[in-house]
Enzyme design. Structure first.
Site, mmCIF file in Angstrom:
data_model
loop_
_atom_site.group_PDB
_atom_site.id
_atom_site.type_symbol
_atom_site.label_atom_id
_atom_site.label_comp_id
_atom_site.label_asym_id
_atom_site.label_seq_id
_atom_site.Cartn_x
_atom_site.Cartn_y
_atom_site.Cartn_z
ATOM 1 N NE ARG A 154 -11.674 -5.206 5.681
ATOM 2 C CZ ARG A 154 -10.936 -5.236 4.570
ATOM 3 N NH1 ARG A 154 -10.007 -6.179 4.390
ATOM 4 N NH2 ARG A 154 -11.080 -4.334 3.624
ATOM 5 C CG MET A 211 -2.039 -1.068 1.062
ATOM 6 S SD MET A 211 -3.013 -1.216 2.532
ATOM 7 C CE MET A 211 -1.832 -1.900 3.664
ATOM 8 N N GLY A 222 -5.111 -5.487 3.419
ATOM 9 C CA GLY A 222 -4.780 -4.124 3.037
ATOM 10 C C GLY A 222 -5.296 -3.111 4.045
ATOM 11 N NE ARG A 223 -10.058 0.045 0.887
ATOM 12 C CZ ARG A 223 -10.151 -0.773 -0.181
ATOM 13 N NH1 ARG A 223 -10.092 -2.097 -0.016
ATOM 14 N NH2 ARG A 223 -10.296 -0.282 -1.397
ATOM 15 C CD GLN A 228 3.459 -2.403 -5.973
ATOM 16 O OE1 GLN A 228 3.733 -1.573 -5.114
ATOM 17 N NE2 GLN A 228 2.982 -2.078 -7.164
ATOM 18 N NE ARG A 266 -6.763 1.554 -3.461
ATOM 19 C CZ ARG A 266 -6.961 2.605 -2.674
ATOM 20 N NH1 ARG A 266 -7.990 2.637 -1.861
ATOM 21 N NH2 ARG A 266 -6.128 3.627 -2.703
ATOM 22 C CB THR A 308 0.778 -4.151 -9.126
ATOM 23 O OG1 THR A 308 1.209 -4.442 -7.795
ATOM 24 C CG2 THR A 308 -0.704 -3.820 -9.118
ATOM 25 C CG HIS A 325 -5.459 -2.592 -7.045
ATOM 26 N ND1 HIS A 325 -4.352 -2.702 -7.836
ATOM 27 C CD2 HIS A 325 -5.199 -1.553 -6.211
ATOM 28 C CE1 HIS A 325 -3.471 -1.763 -7.515
ATOM 29 N NE2 HIS A 325 -3.966 -1.056 -6.524
HETATM 30 C C1 LIG Z 1 -4.525 3.061 0.354
HETATM 31 C C2 LIG Z 1 -4.186 1.894 -0.537
HETATM 32 C C3 LIG Z 1 -3.039 1.947 -1.306
HETATM 33 C C4 LIG Z 1 -2.716 0.869 -2.129
HETATM 34 N N1 LIG Z 1 -1.553 0.921 -2.839
HETATM 35 C C5 LIG Z 1 -1.194 -0.136 -3.590
HETATM 36 C C6 LIG Z 1 0.049 -0.127 -4.245
HETATM 37 O O1 LIG Z 1 0.841 0.815 -4.163
HETATM 38 N N2 LIG Z 1 0.357 -1.222 -5.006
HETATM 39 C C7 LIG Z 1 -0.484 -2.288 -5.117
HETATM 40 O O2 LIG Z 1 -0.177 -3.253 -5.816
HETATM 41 N N3 LIG Z 1 -1.670 -2.317 -4.479
HETATM 42 C C8 LIG Z 1 -2.029 -1.265 -3.711
HETATM 43 N N4 LIG Z 1 -3.204 -1.320 -3.028
HETATM 44 C C9 LIG Z 1 -4.054 -2.523 -3.115
HETATM 45 C C10 LIG Z 1 -3.678 -3.532 -2.016
HETATM 46 O O3 LIG Z 1 -2.400 -4.072 -2.243
HETATM 47 C C11 LIG Z 1 -4.674 -4.703 -1.938
HETATM 48 O O4 LIG Z 1 -4.796 -5.290 -3.222
HETATM 49 C C12 LIG Z 1 -6.050 -4.332 -1.422
HETATM 50 O O5 LIG Z 1 -5.990 -3.259 -0.504
HETATM 51 C C13 LIG Z 1 -6.689 -5.552 -0.764
HETATM 52 O O6 LIG Z 1 -7.959 -5.291 -0.317
HETATM 53 P P1 LIG Z 1 -8.339 -4.940 1.215
HETATM 54 O O7 LIG Z 1 -7.955 -3.509 1.408
HETATM 55 O O8 LIG Z 1 -9.810 -5.157 1.233
HETATM 56 O O9 LIG Z 1 -7.600 -5.879 2.128
HETATM 57 C C14 LIG Z 1 -3.557 -0.256 -2.202
HETATM 58 C C15 LIG Z 1 -4.699 -0.295 -1.410
HETATM 59 C C16 LIG Z 1 -5.016 0.748 -0.570
HETATM 60 C C17 LIG Z 1 -6.245 0.663 0.281
HETATM 61 C C1 LIG Z 2 -0.867 5.707 -5.474
HETATM 62 C C2 LIG Z 2 -1.563 4.597 -6.152
HETATM 63 C C3 LIG Z 2 -0.947 4.235 -7.457
HETATM 64 C C4 LIG Z 2 -1.624 3.445 -5.204
HETATM 65 C C5 LIG Z 2 -3.016 3.080 -4.929
HETATM 66 O O1 LIG Z 2 -3.809 3.808 -4.408
HETATM 67 C C6 LIG Z 2 -3.459 1.817 -5.339
HETATM 68 O O2 LIG Z 2 -2.686 1.131 -5.977
HETATM 69 O O3 LIG Z 2 -4.607 1.456 -5.055
#
Ligand SMILES: Cc1cc2nc3c(=O)[nH]c(=O)nc-3n(C[C@H](O)[C@H](O)[C@H](O)COP(=O)(O)O)c2cc1C
Ligand SMILES: CC(C)CC(=O)C(=O)O
Length: 369
Positions: free
Chosen positions: A296, A83, A315-316, A132, A264, A160, A261
């Site tokens: 969770r 993250m 993640g979160r 990553q 997202r 990713t 992801h």
């Molecule tokens: C604030 C935030 C930033 C994230 N940044 C990245 C990142 O830089 N690279 C990436 O591969 N995934 C990123 N992710 C996705 C997480 O690695 C992961 O796939 C996802 O949060 C899993 O779901 P969960 O939050 O329900 O556990 C991010 C997620 C969040 C919430």
């Molecule tokens: C800054 C972003 C590229 C990272 C993020 O928020 C994500 O991968 O979900």
């Protein structure tokens, strides 16, 4: 915040505590998803599509939660997902989460967009780390990061693959989300490291940065190129179907993270838990299969393991914990999940994560998606 307060309800309680201390635009960046946030909601709902079939009189007293993740021995099958920009929620950023995960016997994936340098994080870590990478236009930057991670002692690289561009995160667009001073992508060279601010413009600075740096033409041949750049095990993150899982294995990936992801990227994408069985079946023993999204509690790990995940990533919840109480709160989150998983395995009569055949019963109701 006193960690004892976190006990009654780790996932929800942490989010509430974090929201009380974070600027609302940061909480939106963390909690939000893409589009109408349907996949975001489905990720957690998917776990309720399965019920557990416990076995009794199995004599299971102390279940074994340990697992090997591409050769890294861990005592908990839940790791920290990558993250970006963790100094958004805690002054020590990635250092804090890595310390807590190590204390908990868990692995951490450090993001390319960490706000503390990848070498400094590696120096501070007590537990195993993976690094990553995003698919960047500048291949030399990707190759250089891979080399730096290898030199610093990271144990695997995670590419990713589901972010050729950033999904439309409406909350960030509405908020004109920017990074505050002092939170920057420190691993990137100056020429691509700037993240322009956009307060009041209705644009998201991180979406603009991704538009300038991520490469939507990155394809399987580029994965083969990356495979040739490093001796480290290579993991592809963001796979949601059997076809891509087979392609990843054919191209030399050692691991796959089944992931949307966290809802997202592509809204209406299948939640990762529903994609997991076809991926696990398609690659068999050729790749280690992992899952993230919506995990969770301990029982979620059990469901994912029964559907073919060797381990899961959270993640979160980790970011909410980091914001609410730093390393102690993250450690408390891991302790709580460990306790829940142990309890569930004892009550389900399962001594190890490798022996979960027949554990799941699909719940008879309309699927949520
Ligand atoms: C604030 C935030 C930033 C994230 N940044 C990245 C990142 O830089 N690279 C990436 O591969 N995934 C990123 N992710 C996705 C997480 O690695 C992961 O796939 C996802 O949060 C899993 O779901 P969960 O939050 O329900 O556990 C991010 C997620 C969040 C919430
Ligand atoms: C800054 C972003 C590229 C990272 C993020 O928020 C994500 O991968 O979900």
């Amino acid at each position: 915040m006193a960690t004892a307060q976190l006990r009654p309800d780790a996932a929800d309680g942490l989010e509430r505590a974090a929201r009380a201390v974070l600027p609302s635009s940061v909480a939106d960046f963390i909690g939000g998803g893409a589009g109408e946030e349907l996949t975001l909601a489905w990720e957690q709902q998917a776990f309720t599509d399965y019920a557990l079939r416990p076995r009794v009189l199995s004599g299971v007293d102390r279940p074994d939660l340990s697992v090997s993740m591409l050769g890294c021995a861990v005592s908990l099958p839940m790791a920290v997902a990558p993250m970006a920009y963790q100094r958004l929620v805690h002054p020590a950023g990635e250092l804090e989460a890595v310390e807590a995960a190590g204390r908990a016997g868990a692995l951490t994936v450090v993001p390319m967009l960490s706000s503390v340098g990848l070498e400094e994080v590696a120096d501070a870590a007590a537990g195993p780390l993976w690094f990553q990478l995003y698919c960047l236009r500048d291949r030399e930057v990707v190759a250089d990061l891979a080399r730096r991670a290898e030199r610093a002692g990271y144990r695997a690289l995670v590419l990713t693959a589901d972010a050729p561009r950033l999904g439309s995160r409406r909350r960030d667009l509405r908020n004109g989300f920017t990074l505050p001073p002092g939170v920057t992508p420190v691993n990137l060279p100056h020429r691509i490291g700037g993240v322009p601010g956009a307060p009041g413009t209705g644009a998201s600075a991180i979406a603009q940065h991704a538009a300038a740096t991520h490469d939507a033409t990155f394809s399987w041949s580029d994965l083969a190129w990356l495979r040739a750049q490093t001796e480290l095990p290579l993991v592809v993150k963001g796979v949601l179907c059997a076809e891509d899982a087979v392609r990843a294995a054919d191209t030399g990936a050692d691991g796959i993270i089944v992931s949307s992801h966290g809802g997202r990227q592509l809204d209406r994408a299948v939640p990762s838990l529903h994609a997991l069985p076809e991926v696990a079946e398609a690659v068999g023993d050729r790749c280690e299969v992992y899952l993230d999204g919506g995990v969770r509690r301990g029982t979620d790990i059990l469901v994912a393991a029964a559907l073919g995940a060797r381990a899961v990533f959270a993640g979160r919840p980790v970011l909410w914990a980091l914001a609410a109480g730093g390393a102690d709160a993250v450690a408390e989150l891991f302790a709580q999940v460990r306790g829940e998983l142990q309890e569930a395995m004892v009550l389900a009569g399962r001594s190890s994560l490798a022996g979960l055949d027949g554990l799941l019963s699909p719940r008879r109701r309309e699927r949520t998606c």
